[in-house]
Design a protein around this motif. Sequence first.
Motif, PDB file in Angstrom:
ATOM      1  N   GLY A 187      44.277  43.132  41.633  1.00 11.31           N
ATOM      2  CA  GLY A 187      42.995  42.773  41.025  1.00 11.31           C
ATOM      3  C   GLY A 187      42.004  42.260  42.041  1.00 11.31           C
ATOM      4  N   ALA A 188      42.480  41.487  43.027  1.00 11.74           N
ATOM      5  CA  ALA A 188      41.581  40.945  44.044  1.00 11.74           C
ATOM      6  C   ALA A 188      41.003  42.045  44.923  1.00 11.74           C
ATOM      7  CB  ALA A 188      42.335  39.923  44.896  1.00 11.74           C
ATOM      8  N   MET A 189      41.802  43.069  45.229  1.00  6.32           N
ATOM      9  CA  MET A 189      41.278  44.190  46.013  1.00  6.32           C
ATOM     10  C   MET A 189      40.231  44.958  45.216  1.00  6.32           C
ATOM     11  SD  MET A 189      44.312  45.865  48.286  1.00  6.32           S
ATOM     12  CE  MET A 189      45.084  44.951  49.630  1.00  6.32           C
ATOM     13  N   ARG A 190      40.517  45.215  43.958  1.00  3.12           N
ATOM     14  CA  ARG A 190      39.544  45.952  43.127  1.00  3.12           C
ATOM     15  C   ARG A 190      38.253  45.168  42.975  1.00  3.12           C
ATOM     16  NH1 ARG A 190      44.120  48.197  38.873  1.00  3.12           N
ATOM     17  NH2 ARG A 190      44.453  50.209  39.917  1.00  3.12           N
ATOM     18  N   ALA A 191      38.348  43.854  42.911  1.00  5.41           N
ATOM     19  CA  ALA A 191      37.141  43.032  42.814  1.00  5.41           C
ATOM     20  C   ALA A 191      36.296  43.135  44.069  1.00  5.41           C
ATOM     21  CB  ALA A 191      37.523  41.576  42.557  1.00  5.41           C
ATOM     22  N   ARG A 192      36.899  43.572  45.170  1.00  2.98           N
ATOM     23  CA  ARG A 192      36.191  43.753  46.441  1.00  2.98           C
ATOM     24  C   ARG A 192      35.771  45.192  46.686  1.00  2.98           C
ATOM     25  NH1 ARG A 192      39.013  39.384  46.432  1.00  2.98           N
ATOM     26  NH2 ARG A 192      38.682  37.656  47.902  1.00  2.98           N
ATOM     27  N   GLY A 193      35.834  46.016  45.666  1.00  5.59           N
ATOM     28  CA  GLY A 193      35.378  47.390  45.777  1.00  5.59           C
ATOM     29  C   GLY A 193      36.404  48.360  46.318  1.00  5.59           C
ATOM     30  N   THR A 241      41.401  34.904  42.030  1.00  7.31           N
ATOM     31  CA  THR A 241      40.777  33.923  42.906  1.00  7.31           C
ATOM     32  C   THR A 241      41.794  33.332  43.882  1.00  7.31           C
ATOM     33  OG1 THR A 241      39.163  33.369  41.180  1.00  7.31           O
ATOM     34  CG2 THR A 241      39.454  31.783  42.958  1.00  7.31           C
ATOM     35  N   ALA A 242      42.997  33.028  43.375  1.00  8.11           N
ATOM     36  CA  ALA A 242      44.038  32.448  44.228  1.00  8.11           C
ATOM     37  C   ALA A 242      44.531  33.432  45.291  1.00  8.11           C
ATOM     38  CB  ALA A 242      45.220  31.989  43.373  1.00  8.11           C
ATOM     39  N   SER A 243      44.273  34.722  45.087  1.00  6.85           N
ATOM     40  CA  SER A 243      44.736  35.756  46.015  1.00  6.85           C
ATOM     41  C   SER A 243      43.741  36.062  47.120  1.00  6.85           C
ATOM     42  CB  SER A 243      45.023  37.052  45.231  1.00  6.85           C
ATOM     43  OG  SER A 243      45.963  36.843  44.209  1.00  6.85           O
ATOM     44  N   ASP A 249      40.858  36.217  25.418  1.00 12.78           N
ATOM     45  CA  ASP A 249      39.825  35.665  26.299  1.00 12.78           C
ATOM     46  C   ASP A 249      40.388  34.563  27.189  1.00 12.78           C
ATOM     47  OD1 ASP A 249      37.934  37.372  25.281  1.00 12.78           O
ATOM     48  OD2 ASP A 249      37.189  35.946  23.793  1.00 12.78           O
ATOM     49  N   GLN A 250      41.172  33.677  26.602  1.00  7.62           N
ATOM     50  CA  GLN A 250      41.761  32.588  27.380  1.00  7.62           C
ATOM     51  C   GLN A 250      42.743  33.122  28.419  1.00  7.62           C
ATOM     52  OE1 GLN A 250      43.687  29.621  24.973  1.00  7.62           O
ATOM     53  NE2 GLN A 250      44.191  28.319  26.715  1.00  7.62           N
ATOM     54  N   GLN A 251      43.533  34.104  28.021  1.00  7.08           N
ATOM     55  CA  GLN A 251      44.504  34.670  28.946  1.00  7.08           C
ATOM     56  C   GLN A 251      43.807  35.398  30.097  1.00  7.08           C
ATOM     57  OE1 GLN A 251      47.884  34.319  29.077  1.00  7.08           O
ATOM     58  NE2 GLN A 251      47.639  35.361  31.055  1.00  7.08           N
ATOM     59  N   CYS A 252      42.721  36.065  29.803  1.00 10.12           N
ATOM     60  CA  CYS A 252      42.013  36.813  30.853  1.00 10.12           C
ATOM     61  C   CYS A 252      41.386  35.879  31.878  1.00 10.12           C
ATOM     62  CB  CYS A 252      40.956  37.725  30.224  1.00 10.12           C
ATOM     63  SG  CYS A 252      41.670  39.125  29.315  1.00 10.12           S
ATOM     64  N   VAL A 253      40.926  34.708  31.435  1.00  9.54           N
ATOM     65  CA  VAL A 253      40.416  33.718  32.384  1.00  9.54           C
ATOM     66  C   VAL A 253      41.543  33.268  33.316  1.00  9.54           C
ATOM     67  CG1 VAL A 253      39.499  31.382  32.622  1.00  9.54           C
ATOM     68  CG2 VAL A 253      38.539  32.932  30.914  1.00  9.54           C
ATOM     69  N   ALA A 254      42.747  33.060  32.751  1.00 13.04           N
ATOM     70  CA  ALA A 254      43.899  32.696  33.580  1.00 13.04           C
ATOM     71  C   ALA A 254      44.250  33.827  34.535  1.00 13.04           C
ATOM     72  CB  ALA A 254      45.089  32.354  32.686  1.00 13.04           C
TER      73      ALA A 254
END
Length: 396
Positions: free
Chosen positions: A315-321, A232-234, A221-226
């Motif tokens: 991950g940032a692209m996938r978060a945007r659909g 977010t930084a991307s 859980d902690q690692q996934c938040v990181a």
Amino acid sequence: MYKPLLAIALAACASSTAFAQARPPIPAVVLTHMNELDRRCIAAGGREGQGRYVVAQDFTGDGRLDYLLSEGDYDCVGRPGLFRPGGVARVDIFVVDARNNARRVYSDQLIGYRVLAGKPAKVQIARRGAACGPGSSASTQCAAQLAWNGHGFGEGVSVSDARAPAAPANPPAAPAAGATAAAAGAAPAPLVVSPEARPRFLADCRRAYVSRSADAARWADQQCVADWDKITASAAATDALLVALPAAPGQAVSLASLRQRLGGVRWAGKVRSRELSASGSLGRLEVSVTGSPAARTLAVNWMEVGAEPPYDIVGAMRARGVTLTEIACEEFGSGEWQRVFAGVAPGRAPFRLEVAQRVAPTANANSYYGATIDLSGTAPAATGGRQVCTNPSNLL
């Protein structure tokens, strides 16, 4: 033809419209930029003068003051023209959010600009040479009015004087084979992160770690938040890559149009290498473009000694659909890999995305992270013998 536009001084803008609104504290990123100009002036043997080079106005229509900084209007006493070599100077626009945080959304080398009062205030710019687009000569001059699109400032209408919009002074060159006249058209609408993206990512991330080892249940859980923090930084890099894509297969994006779309990039006056057609920076990332007059690829790269790569553009692209299908993967060790994806994003032509990462094996070695997107508007072909990568960051 452009004299009325180029002759309007910043002082006139400031006295009539620039500080008409009550002004909150200047955001830190704007102050940092101002202090950097002071430092450069002093380092060159000059001293800070009294000239106005900052315009505070609402440029987006949200009711908050934004900031335009004109390096060419900075008064460096003893070193006149320091920030205006060859008659051109950098102009930056910073947009401010509800927390009074600012981000740079426009940066370009201009021969002139002016601010027109209104709600929102309008910015008209003047360029010359290659910045005017394909077919332009060194003496070509062009002027346009910037338009806010919710993401950055693109060029709205072309203008030739202070009175009314006019047709461009130089008609665009014929597109290359396979391109269309819409090639250098408006940027596609920005993609946003859906509200359910973060909880879905955290759940999938935990599942992926635990599937590799039951012991991961204690720290996943902690690692996934990181890991989400890397997404977010991307954001800025991901938005830049996606806004650069052509809207449909067969279209091309001209180099001039690409520079307009990427308003947050600080473009360099001289490219870093012969292979590039444009280069610059976006925060901590180096930006590189190949191809001219039509851009072929856009890349963002980061490198630092002994640090953990702070980005996850996939991950940032996938978060945007965006749908990304891995078509090739190669590992060079536990901390180094290269991945290739076929991408499909709403309102855009299919694309090829290549991502590479290396985690420094020792504290004095370089870590790097980079992503390159193809702007040809064609779907990439699958490669044979695809390797299965086992690095945890490749599981999601």
